[in-house]
Motif scaffolding. Structure first.
Motif, PDB file in Angstrom:
ATOM      1  N   GLN A  23       0.822  -1.211   0.000  1.00  0.00           N
ATOM      2  CA  GLN A  23       0.000   0.000   0.000  1.00  0.00           C
ATOM      3  C   GLN A  23       0.862   1.270   0.000  1.00  0.00           C
ATOM      4  OE1 GLN A  23      -2.435  -0.070   3.498  1.00  0.00           O
ATOM      5  NE2 GLN A  23      -0.701   0.097   4.884  1.00  0.00           N
ATOM      6  N   GLN A  27       1.806   5.765  -6.642  1.00  0.00           N
ATOM      7  CA  GLN A  27       0.995   5.546  -7.854  1.00  0.00           C
ATOM      8  C   GLN A  27       1.789   5.862  -9.120  1.00  0.00           C
ATOM      9  OE1 GLN A  27      -2.259   4.260  -8.358  1.00  0.00           O
ATOM     10  NE2 GLN A  27      -1.688   4.419 -10.503  1.00  0.00           N
ATOM     11  N   THR A  47      -9.334  -7.250  -2.702  1.00  0.00           N
ATOM     12  CA  THR A  47      -8.600  -5.996  -2.885  1.00  0.00           C
ATOM     13  C   THR A  47      -9.518  -4.924  -3.461  1.00  0.00           C
ATOM     14  OG1 THR A  47      -6.632  -4.992  -3.864  1.00  0.00           O
ATOM     15  CG2 THR A  47      -7.834  -6.565  -5.224  1.00  0.00           C
ATOM     16  N   ASP A  48      -9.117  -3.674  -3.284  1.00  0.00           N
ATOM     17  CA  ASP A  48      -9.828  -2.569  -3.932  1.00  0.00           C
ATOM     18  C   ASP A  48      -8.964  -1.927  -5.032  1.00  0.00           C
ATOM     19  OD1 ASP A  48      -8.000  -1.350  -2.229  1.00  0.00           O
ATOM     20  OD2 ASP A  48      -9.405   0.136  -1.467  1.00  0.00           O
ATOM     21  N   TRP A  49      -7.867  -2.580  -5.384  1.00  0.00           N
ATOM     22  CA  TRP A  49      -7.055  -2.106  -6.498  1.00  0.00           C
ATOM     23  C   TRP A  49      -7.840  -2.305  -7.789  1.00  0.00           C
ATOM     24  CZ3 TRP A  49      -1.309  -1.556  -6.701  1.00  0.00           C
ATOM     25  CH2 TRP A  49      -0.760  -1.357  -5.432  1.00  0.00           C
ATOM     26  N   GLN A  50      -7.448  -1.547  -8.829  1.00  0.00           N
ATOM     27  CA  GLN A  50      -8.106  -1.657 -10.120  1.00  0.00           C
ATOM     28  C   GLN A  50      -7.091  -1.975 -11.209  1.00  0.00           C
ATOM     29  OE1 GLN A  50     -10.130   2.132 -10.453  1.00  0.00           O
ATOM     30  NE2 GLN A  50     -12.014   1.226  -9.690  1.00  0.00           N
ATOM     31  N   LYS A  60     -12.459  -3.282 -11.273  1.00  0.00           N
ATOM     32  CA  LYS A  60     -12.039  -3.822  -9.978  1.00  0.00           C
ATOM     33  C   LYS A  60     -11.301  -5.130 -10.227  1.00  0.00           C
ATOM     34  CE  LYS A  60     -14.102  -5.271  -5.553  1.00  0.00           C
ATOM     35  NZ  LYS A  60     -13.036  -5.839  -4.947  1.00  0.00           N
ATOM     36  N   LEU A  75      -1.943  -0.866 -13.332  1.00  0.00           N
ATOM     37  CA  LEU A  75      -2.664  -1.027 -12.078  1.00  0.00           C
ATOM     38  C   LEU A  75      -2.976   0.342 -11.507  1.00  0.00           C
ATOM     39  CD1 LEU A  75      -0.603  -3.844 -10.329  1.00  0.00           C
ATOM     40  CD2 LEU A  75      -2.942  -4.019 -11.212  1.00  0.00           C
ATOM     41  N   LYS A  77      -3.730   1.973  -7.824  1.00  0.00           N
ATOM     42  CA  LYS A  77      -3.503   1.653  -6.415  1.00  0.00           C
ATOM     43  C   LYS A  77      -4.780   1.688  -5.582  1.00  0.00           C
ATOM     44  CE  LYS A  77      -0.907   3.464  -2.534  1.00  0.00           C
ATOM     45  NZ  LYS A  77       0.036   4.477  -2.126  1.00  0.00           N
ATOM     46  N   GLY A  78      -4.865   0.720  -4.678  1.00  0.00           N
ATOM     47  CA  GLY A  78      -5.935   0.674  -3.696  1.00  0.00           C
ATOM     48  C   GLY A  78      -5.418   1.075  -2.329  1.00  0.00           C
ATOM     49  N   LEU A  82      -1.536  -5.615  -2.356  1.00  0.00           N
ATOM     50  CA  LEU A  82      -2.100  -6.409  -3.442  1.00  0.00           C
ATOM     51  C   LEU A  82      -1.176  -7.583  -3.722  1.00  0.00           C
ATOM     52  CD1 LEU A  82      -4.012  -6.870  -5.891  1.00  0.00           C
ATOM     53  CD2 LEU A  82      -2.461  -5.394  -7.200  1.00  0.00           C
TER      54      LEU A  82
END
Length: 89
Positions: A23, A27, A47-50, A60, A75, A77-78, A82
């Motif tokens: 985390q 970015q 995860t909440d990453w995209q 998502k 990617l 970032k969430g 990840l």
């Protein structure tokens, strides 16, 4: 970021590549890029990453994603770490 540094930790096994993005990653280090081989990417855990393919809206990260070779992607970032399992096809 130097060319040799990567925004993830990596472990390669006979069949898979395991990658962990923390985390704390910036970015700006998650750049658009393309790979030389087709890949199947599977998220390990929730995860909440995209994930975003060129000319597509961000999605998502969940289940398995197929990334065709030479296709730009990135990617987004969430809020937590990840972990990915990658199979090169």
């Amino acid at each position: 970021m130097s060319q040799e540094s990567k925004p993830y930790q990596e472990l390669k096994t006979f069949n898979f590549i395991y990658r962990k993005f923390t985390q704390d990653v910036d970015q700006d280090e998650l750049v658009w890029h393309r790979d030389r081989n087709d890949r199947q990417v599977e998220v390990v855990g929730d995860t909440d990453w995209q994930f975003q393919l060129e000319d597509s809206i961000p999605l998502k990260l969940q289940d398995k994603i197929f990334i065709p070779k030479n296709t730009y992607h990135r990617l987004i970032k969430g809020t937590q770490d990840l972990e990915l399992r990658i199979l090169e096809l």
